[in-house]
Motif scaffolding. Structure first.
Motif, PDB file in Angstrom:
ATOM      1  N   THR A  29      -7.712  -9.118 -17.429  1.00  0.00           N
ATOM      2  CA  THR A  29      -6.340  -9.120 -17.974  1.00  0.00           C
ATOM      3  C   THR A  29      -5.633  -7.783 -17.830  1.00  0.00           C
ATOM      4  O   THR A  29      -4.599  -7.558 -18.448  1.00  0.00           O
ATOM      5  N   ILE A  30      -6.161  -6.875 -17.024  1.00  0.00           N
ATOM      6  CA  ILE A  30      -5.528  -5.572 -16.840  1.00  0.00           C
ATOM      7  C   ILE A  30      -4.321  -5.710 -15.921  1.00  0.00           C
ATOM      8  O   ILE A  30      -4.412  -6.255 -14.824  1.00  0.00           O
ATOM      9  N   VAL A  31      -3.191  -5.206 -16.380  1.00  0.00           N
ATOM     10  CA  VAL A  31      -1.938  -5.323 -15.628  1.00  0.00           C
ATOM     11  C   VAL A  31      -1.829  -4.193 -14.603  1.00  0.00           C
ATOM     12  O   VAL A  31      -2.166  -3.046 -14.897  1.00  0.00           O
ATOM     13  N   TYR A  32      -1.352  -4.527 -13.412  1.00  0.00           N
ATOM     14  CA  TYR A  32      -1.068  -3.491 -12.421  1.00  0.00           C
ATOM     15  C   TYR A  32       0.413  -3.506 -12.060  1.00  0.00           C
ATOM     16  O   TYR A  32       1.087  -4.524 -12.131  1.00  0.00           O
ATOM     17  N   ASN A  33       0.920  -2.324 -11.698  1.00  0.00           N
ATOM     18  CA  ASN A  33       2.290  -2.157 -11.227  1.00  0.00           C
ATOM     19  C   ASN A  33       2.266  -1.313  -9.957  1.00  0.00           C
ATOM     20  O   ASN A  33       1.711  -0.209  -9.963  1.00  0.00           O
ATOM     21  N   VAL A  34       2.847  -1.835  -8.914  1.00  0.00           N
ATOM     22  CA  VAL A  34       2.902  -1.126  -7.633  1.00  0.00           C
ATOM     23  C   VAL A  34       4.363  -1.048  -7.211  1.00  0.00           C
ATOM     24  O   VAL A  34       5.033  -2.071  -7.078  1.00  0.00           O
ATOM     25  N   LYS A  35       4.857   0.176  -7.009  1.00  0.00           N
ATOM     26  CA  LYS A  35       6.229   0.387  -6.570  1.00  0.00           C
ATOM     27  C   LYS A  35       6.201   1.196  -5.275  1.00  0.00           C
ATOM     28  O   LYS A  35       5.473   2.186  -5.183  1.00  0.00           O
ATOM     29  N   TYR A  36       7.013   0.774  -4.306  1.00  0.00           N
ATOM     30  CA  TYR A  36       7.064   1.520  -3.044  1.00  0.00           C
ATOM     31  C   TYR A  36       8.461   1.435  -2.458  1.00  0.00           C
ATOM     32  O   TYR A  36       9.205   0.486  -2.685  1.00  0.00           O
ATOM     33  N   MET A  37       8.797   2.502  -1.724  1.00  0.00           N
ATOM     34  CA  MET A  37      10.142   2.659  -1.166  1.00  0.00           C
ATOM     35  C   MET A  37      10.098   2.564   0.350  1.00  0.00           C
ATOM     36  O   MET A  37       9.206   3.119   0.995  1.00  0.00           O
ATOM     37  N   GLY A  38      11.073   1.846   0.908  1.00  0.00           N
ATOM     38  CA  GLY A  38      11.146   1.747   2.352  1.00  0.00           C
ATOM     39  C   GLY A  38      12.392   1.004   2.787  1.00  0.00           C
ATOM     40  O   GLY A  38      13.189   0.553   1.957  1.00  0.00           O
ATOM     41  N   GLU A  39      12.562   0.865   4.089  1.00  0.00           N
ATOM     42  CA  GLU A  39      13.696   0.136   4.645  1.00  0.00           C
ATOM     43  C   GLU A  39      13.270  -1.288   4.988  1.00  0.00           C
ATOM     44  O   GLU A  39      12.374  -1.491   5.801  1.00  0.00           O
ATOM     45  N   ASP A  40      13.913  -2.261   4.339  1.00  0.00           N
ATOM     46  CA  ASP A  40      13.651  -3.675   4.615  1.00  0.00           C
ATOM     47  C   ASP A  40      12.154  -3.986   4.544  1.00  0.00           C
ATOM     48  O   ASP A  40      11.580  -4.584   5.466  1.00  0.00           O
ATOM     49  N   VAL A  41      11.515  -3.570   3.456  1.00  0.00           N
ATOM     50  CA  VAL A  41      10.070  -3.746   3.342  1.00  0.00           C
ATOM     51  C   VAL A  41       9.747  -5.108   2.734  1.00  0.00           C
ATOM     52  O   VAL A  41      10.478  -5.614   1.872  1.00  0.00           O
ATOM     53  N   PRO A  42       8.643  -5.720   3.153  1.00  0.00           N
ATOM     54  CA  PRO A  42       8.241  -7.006   2.581  1.00  0.00           C
ATOM     55  C   PRO A  42       7.558  -6.818   1.230  1.00  0.00           C
ATOM     56  O   PRO A  42       7.191  -5.700   0.853  1.00  0.00           O
ATOM     57  N   ASN A  43       7.394  -7.919   0.521  1.00  0.00           N
ATOM     58  CA  ASN A  43       6.653  -7.922  -0.730  1.00  0.00           C
ATOM     59  C   ASN A  43       5.168  -8.107  -0.396  1.00  0.00           C
ATOM     60  O   ASN A  43       4.765  -9.136   0.156  1.00  0.00           O
ATOM     61  N   ARG A  50       0.566 -10.434  -2.104  1.00  0.00           N
ATOM     62  CA  ARG A  50      -0.618 -11.153  -1.624  1.00  0.00           C
ATOM     63  C   ARG A  50      -1.669 -10.188  -1.088  1.00  0.00           C
ATOM     64  O   ARG A  50      -2.858 -10.332  -1.371  1.00  0.00           O
ATOM     65  N   GLU A  51      -1.226  -9.182  -0.338  1.00  0.00           N
ATOM     66  CA  GLU A  51      -2.175  -8.221   0.226  1.00  0.00           C
ATOM     67  C   GLU A  51      -2.793  -7.337  -0.862  1.00  0.00           C
ATOM     68  O   GLU A  51      -3.988  -7.032  -0.822  1.00  0.00           O
ATOM     69  N   VAL A  52      -1.971  -6.924  -1.847  1.00  0.00           N
ATOM     70  CA  VAL A  52      -2.491  -6.123  -2.962  1.00  0.00           C
ATOM     71  C   VAL A  52      -3.534  -6.920  -3.734  1.00  0.00           C
ATOM     72  O   VAL A  52      -4.609  -6.407  -4.074  1.00  0.00           O
ATOM     73  N   ASP A  53      -3.237  -8.183  -4.017  1.00  0.00           N
ATOM     74  CA  ASP A  53      -4.194  -9.028  -4.727  1.00  0.00           C
ATOM     75  C   ASP A  53      -5.488  -9.188  -3.930  1.00  0.00           C
ATOM     76  O   ASP A  53      -6.587  -9.222  -4.498  1.00  0.00           O
ATOM     77  N   GLN A  64      14.912   1.096  -0.190  1.00  0.00           N
ATOM     78  CA  GLN A  64      15.004   0.189  -1.324  1.00  0.00           C
ATOM     79  C   GLN A  64      13.657   0.165  -2.036  1.00  0.00           C
ATOM     80  O   GLN A  64      12.612   0.390  -1.428  1.00  0.00           O
ATOM     81  N   LEU A  65      13.714  -0.101  -3.332  1.00  0.00           N
ATOM     82  CA  LEU A  65      12.498  -0.140  -4.142  1.00  0.00           C
ATOM     83  C   LEU A  65      11.950  -1.559  -4.194  1.00  0.00           C
ATOM     84  O   LEU A  65      12.685  -2.510  -4.455  1.00  0.00           O
ATOM     85  N   THR A  66      10.649  -1.704  -3.948  1.00  0.00           N
ATOM     86  CA  THR A  66       9.959  -2.975  -4.121  1.00  0.00           C
ATOM     87  C   THR A  66       8.927  -2.806  -5.227  1.00  0.00           C
ATOM     88  O   THR A  66       8.168  -1.829  -5.227  1.00  0.00           O
ATOM     89  N   HIS A  67       8.915  -3.737  -6.176  1.00  0.00           N
ATOM     90  CA  HIS A  67       8.021  -3.666  -7.332  1.00  0.00           C
ATOM     91  C   HIS A  67       7.127  -4.904  -7.334  1.00  0.00           C
ATOM     92  O   HIS A  67       7.616  -6.033  -7.416  1.00  0.00           O
ATOM     93  N   VAL A  68       5.819  -4.667  -7.235  1.00  0.00           N
ATOM     94  CA  VAL A  68       4.832  -5.742  -7.260  1.00  0.00           C
ATOM     95  C   VAL A  68       3.996  -5.592  -8.518  1.00  0.00           C
ATOM     96  O   VAL A  68       3.517  -4.496  -8.833  1.00  0.00           O
ATOM     97  N   THR A  69       3.822  -6.672  -9.252  1.00  0.00           N
ATOM     98  CA  THR A  69       3.008  -6.607 -10.468  1.00  0.00           C
ATOM     99  C   THR A  69       2.093  -7.820 -10.556  1.00  0.00           C
ATOM    100  O   THR A  69       2.318  -8.842  -9.890  1.00  0.00           O
ATOM    101  N   GLY A  70       1.054  -7.703 -11.377  1.00  0.00           N
ATOM    102  CA  GLY A  70       0.088  -8.792 -11.525  1.00  0.00           C
ATOM    103  C   GLY A  70      -1.037  -8.362 -12.442  1.00  0.00           C
ATOM    104  O   GLY A  70      -0.904  -7.394 -13.201  1.00  0.00           O
ATOM    105  N   GLN A  71      -2.171  -9.058 -12.351  1.00  0.00           N
ATOM    106  CA  GLN A  71      -3.330  -8.746 -13.178  1.00  0.00           C
ATOM    107  C   GLN A  71      -4.575  -8.622 -12.316  1.00  0.00           C
ATOM    108  O   GLN A  71      -4.699  -9.267 -11.272  1.00  0.00           O
ATOM    109  N   THR A  72      -5.511  -7.790 -12.776  1.00  0.00           N
ATOM    110  CA  THR A  72      -6.790  -7.619 -12.101  1.00  0.00           C
ATOM    111  C   THR A  72      -7.847  -7.288 -13.143  1.00  0.00           C
ATOM    112  O   THR A  72      -7.530  -6.992 -14.294  1.00  0.00           O
ATOM    113  N   MET A  73      -9.107  -7.359 -12.758  1.00  0.00           N
ATOM    114  CA  MET A  73     -10.214  -7.055 -13.671  1.00  0.00           C
ATOM    115  C   MET A  73     -10.073  -7.855 -14.965  1.00  0.00           C
ATOM    116  O   MET A  73     -10.260  -7.326 -16.059  1.00  0.00           O
TER     117      MET A  73
END
Length: 342
Positions: free
Chosen positions: A41-55, A58-61, A30-39
């Protein structure tokens, strides 16, 4: 056939497809999509595939906060701010040391075209934090050039120091490094299929939710940002991409166009025909730094660097008649699809 029946048929196909994959021993990702801001106002997008993966937002931030605390010139007590204020820091973090050494390598291999100490000149040309429009005279430029030169950054393992008045800024390499940090976090969690994008810099691995290699578009540099048009689509197969250009960061003084790319070797803004440089490398930090350097070097010198380094590039430029053209390095030929450009 009713809409409800159509929905049931589609759902049945999806379920049967998933069961078929399980029957064959294939994982149902399944696809999980994490988004937010850093630096800022720069927007980030993180997408990753896995089985029953958590969001993992918090760790990316958390990873990006540690990055900013080391390398952001906008945080008063960051490592780089301390160096700029005092001229030295002791016991630099791994983040700071890695970016410093990568910057030194690109600085040397590009003959100084990439130089993170160019800040005083950038500010003088009106592209610094205050964004004041100004065209410095030759006396000012000559004076500021005495404060520019990455070879004068001294790193002795436990201490980093530089001359008084110098200003270090890793913004031309930092976004790429932040991408790498997030990608390495995902790999540490066992993910093989992911895409990390921060402010247009990208690193991808494996496949997306459609079981295809991740595809990234490259924009037409002559089209306004609110009227985007893609000139190329690139397959990022375990690869990173960074793009740099002058086309949306400039100002006019009379009939003169002042581009934001300042050549650290001369102190003046560039005036060649290269509009956009997209660089591809194993890590995004390297791609980011070379994309900046290529905008200083121009088309022909950039081709020479690509031929001698472990890089690929897609360069967009105008010929003598103003016609938009492109250069694709040999190793990129099978990964790229060009649209309406030679």
């Amino acid at each position: 056939m009713s809409r409800k029946l159509v929905f049931r048929v589609i759902l049945a196909v999806v379920v049967l497809g998933a069961m078929y994959r399980v029957f064959l021993g294939q994982p149902t990702f399944q696809l999980t999509h994490v988004t937010g801001q850093t630096m800022g106002t720069i927007v980030y997008n993180v997408k990753y595939m896995g089985e029953d993966v958590p969001n993992y937002k918090r760790e990316v931030d958390s990873v990006l906060q540690a990055f900013n605390q080391s390398l952001s010139t906008y945080i008063p007590d960051s490592e780089i701010s301390l160096l700029n204020r005092t001229g030295s820091i002791r016991y630099p973090t791994k983040m700071f040391s890695e970016v410093l050494e990568s910057s030194r390598k690109v600085f040397e291999l590009t003959g100084g075209a990439f130089d993170p100490t160019v800040g005083p000149l950038v500010n003088a040309w009106g592209f610094g934090p205050d964004k004041s429009v100004s065209v410095p005279d030759s006396l000012v430029i000559d004076s500021l050039r005495s404060l520019v030169g990455f070879q004068r950054i001294i790193s002795l393992g436990t201490e980093v120091s530089m001359d008084s008045g110098m200003y270090l800024d890793f913004s031309a390499i930092a976004k790429g490094y932040a991408v790498d940090l997030v990608a390495e976090f995902l790999e540490g969690k066992g993910f093989e299929h992911y895409m990390v994008e921060i402010g247009g810099e990208v690193r991808a691995s494996g496949q997306n939710q459609d079981n295809e290699i991740w595809k990234i578009g490259i924009e037409d540099p002559l089209v306004a940002s609110n009227d985007q048009r893609l000139l190329a689509i690139v397959q990022l197969d375990d690869l990173s991409m960074a793009t740099s250009g002058n086309y949306r960061n400039y100002y006019q003084v009379g009939d003169r166009t002042i581009a934001h790319t300042i050549d650290p070797r001369t102190g003046y803004n560039t005036s060649h025909n290269l509009l956009s440089a997209s660089v591809f490398a194993a890590d995004c930090m390297t791609a980011d730094a070379y994309a900046t350097a290529f905008m200083v070097l121009g088309v022909e010198a950039s081709k020479e660097v690509v031929a001698s380094a472990d890089l690929e590039a897609f360069l967009i430029y105008q010929d003598d008649q103003g016609i938009l053209k492109s250069y694709v390095s040999p190793g990129l030929q099978t990964r790229i699809e060009r649209n309406n450009i030679q």
